[in-house]
Design an enzyme around this catalytic site. Structure first.
Site, PDB file in Angstrom:
ATOM      1  N   ARG A 159       0.841  -1.196   0.000  1.00  0.00           N
ATOM      2  CA  ARG A 159       0.000   0.000   0.000  1.00  0.00           C
ATOM      3  C   ARG A 159       0.878   1.249   0.000  1.00  0.00           C
ATOM      4  O   ARG A 159       1.232   1.780   1.060  1.00  0.00           O
ATOM      5  CB  ARG A 159      -0.949   0.021   1.215  1.00  0.00           C
ATOM      6  N   CYS A 195     -20.774 -19.995   4.961  1.00  0.00           N
ATOM      7  CA  CYS A 195     -20.173 -19.209   3.874  1.00  0.00           C
ATOM      8  C   CYS A 195     -21.022 -19.137   2.617  1.00  0.00           C
ATOM      9  O   CYS A 195     -20.870 -18.210   1.819  1.00  0.00           O
ATOM     10  CB  CYS A 195     -18.790 -19.748   3.535  1.00  0.00           C
ATOM     11  N   CYS A 231     -17.823 -15.266  -1.908  1.00  0.00           N
ATOM     12  CA  CYS A 231     -18.033 -14.273  -2.962  1.00  0.00           C
ATOM     13  C   CYS A 231     -17.820 -14.892  -4.352  1.00  0.00           C
ATOM     14  O   CYS A 231     -16.822 -15.587  -4.568  1.00  0.00           O
ATOM     15  CB  CYS A 231     -17.083 -13.099  -2.769  1.00  0.00           C
ATOM     16  N   CYS A 250     -22.099  -5.174  -9.034  1.00  0.00           N
ATOM     17  CA  CYS A 250     -21.273  -5.401  -7.846  1.00  0.00           C
ATOM     18  C   CYS A 250     -19.970  -4.636  -7.992  1.00  0.00           C
ATOM     19  O   CYS A 250     -19.512  -4.372  -9.118  1.00  0.00           O
ATOM     20  CB  CYS A 250     -21.006  -6.899  -7.694  1.00  0.00           C
ATOM     21  N   ASP A 251     -19.348  -4.318  -6.875  1.00  0.00           N
ATOM     22  CA  ASP A 251     -18.072  -3.626  -6.871  1.00  0.00           C
ATOM     23  C   ASP A 251     -16.987  -4.434  -7.572  1.00  0.00           C
ATOM     24  O   ASP A 251     -16.079  -3.877  -8.180  1.00  0.00           O
ATOM     25  CB  ASP A 251     -17.667  -3.351  -5.411  1.00  0.00           C
ATOM     26  N   CYS A 288     -11.947 -21.911  -0.046  1.00  0.00           N
ATOM     27  CA  CYS A 288     -12.675 -23.020   0.576  1.00  0.00           C
ATOM     28  C   CYS A 288     -11.900 -23.625   1.749  1.00  0.00           C
ATOM     29  O   CYS A 288     -12.451 -23.856   2.822  1.00  0.00           O
ATOM     30  CB  CYS A 288     -12.969 -24.085  -0.480  1.00  0.00           C
TER      31      CYS A 288
END
Length: 384
Positions: free
Chosen positions: A140, A324, A328, A273-274, A347
């Site tokens: 970052r 879960c 996503c 979606c983002d 997973c």
């Protein structure tokens, strides 16, 4: 049931600065969205902003309406722009209704003026921080490769001083994931109360190994359940507790279906979606379609249902599926042992943490249902 009522709980992530950002994180998934909008700057005009705010109240018929501001980096728009936002919200707010705002930021521009505004207007703030300086700065940095750690820590401190609700988002990458105690001690030391871990799934060097993610989360859980229940909220454990407690997931990642967290880009485009901001998942634009129609679009609903309907057999037969629900869709890129596609890359991590945490979470849920204070809960580990 009306169209508006059918998806009135839809969350909209508005991006007033589009993909514009003052950082250049190695693992960022949104910087490349600039190619969708070939202009020199990405700024939501006041006319689009006003239309969105007015229609957001119309599509949210409950007593409370929440607005979420994301990026890129939304603070690039400046404090005055956000004062315009709250002014428009006050103007369009129906009588007897309330509203709230959330802001996701990298923290670089947060100063006293920003902190005072966010405090006065009661914003909740998500701030990105990947751990101590060496771990945070690993991936970052600014575009010219400068450290961002000191600015982010300063932002977090002044927000806490103003008692702004702060949720820290920590990306789990290849280096901090193998140092769970270092991260946990760091976040405790600086006074983090709300913490979200986001495992990085990518093909680059920053990607976290799923096995390491599982070990990391198990170790963090053991620390949290023994030391900080009632003192710190860690999102993934809170979501797992919801399953044990018998209440729906709050986080889209773990719900059975998705498609109810949509993106409003700076130019009025609405995407599914983002993580699916692309031409294939463009739903429409608020300049030529009502927001209510957009969030109830059949393509958007089909996108959300596909998460449930395309689960591989390995998932449907899994004992922790309710924790879960396949995770996503952006991470469902692996192949099962019997050749099916659509297995979540995380997973192994999910099975590790949910199987590990379940016994203690059952005890915690029982404690809560007895209406006992959270801070009086004693884990099996702490009782030894």
């Amino acid at each position: 049931m009306s169209k508006v009522d059918s998806r009135s709980d839809c969350l909209i992530m508005a991006k007033p600065a589009g993909p514009g950002c003052n950082m250049c994180c190695d693992y960022c998934y949104y910087l490349n969205k600039k190619s969708l909008f070939p202009v020199e700057s990405w700024q939501m005009s006041e006319s689009i902003l006003e239309r969105y705010i007015a229609e957001r109240f119309e599509t949210s018929p409950g007593l409370h309406t929440h607005f979420e501001w994301h990026g890129g980096e939304p603070t690039l728009m400046g404090v005055e722009y956000f004062r315009t936002i709250t002014r428009l919200q006050q103007h369009y707010k129906p009588e007897g209704r309330t509203f709230s705002n959330g802001l996701q930021t990298n923290g670089l521009l947060i100063d006293d003026e920003w902190a005072d505004f966010l405090s006065q207007e009661k914003f909740s703030v998500g701030i990105s921080l990947d751990g101590p300086k060496d771990l945070h700065d690993r991936f970052r940095k600014t575009g010219d490769n400068r450290s961002t750690f000191d600015q982010v820590i300063q932002a977090f401190k002044i927000l806490k001083q103003r008692r702004v609700f702060c949720n820290v988002l920590c990306v789990l990458h290849s280096e901090n994931t193998i140092q769970p105690d270092t991260l946990y001690d760091f976040f405790k030391t600086i006074g983090v109360q709300y913490l979200q871990f986001l495992p990085l799934v990518s093909t680059g060097e920053a990607s976290a190994d799923p096995g390491d993610v599982g070990k990391f989360l198990c170790r963090i859980f053991d620390r949290w359940i023994a030391e900080d229940v009632g003192r710190m909220v860690i999102q993934i454990f809170d979501e797992a507790l919801r399953t044990v407690y018998g209440i729906p997931h709050a986080l889209c990642i773990h719900r059975k279906t998705c498609g109810d967290v949509v993106v409003l880009e700076h130019n009025g485009n609405v995407y599914a979606c983002d993580h699916f901001t692309d031409t294939e998942h463009l739903i429409g634009n608020i300049l030529n379609r009502n927001l209510s129609d957009l969030i109830n679009d059949p393509d958007l609903i089909a996108f959300g249902n596909a998460k449930r309907d395309t689960l591989p057999r390995m998932c449907t037969e899994c004992e922790v599926l309710s924790f879960c629900n396949g995770g996503c869709p952006k991470d469902r890129i692996s192949i099962t042992s019997d050749g099916e596609t659509g297995l979540n890359s995380l997973c192994l991590a999910y099975k590790s943490i949910f199987l590990h945490a379940r016994p203690e979470l059952i005890r915690l849920a029982t404690h809560m249902k007895a209406q006992k204070p959270l801070r009086t809960f004693k884990s099996i580990q702490s009782e030894k």
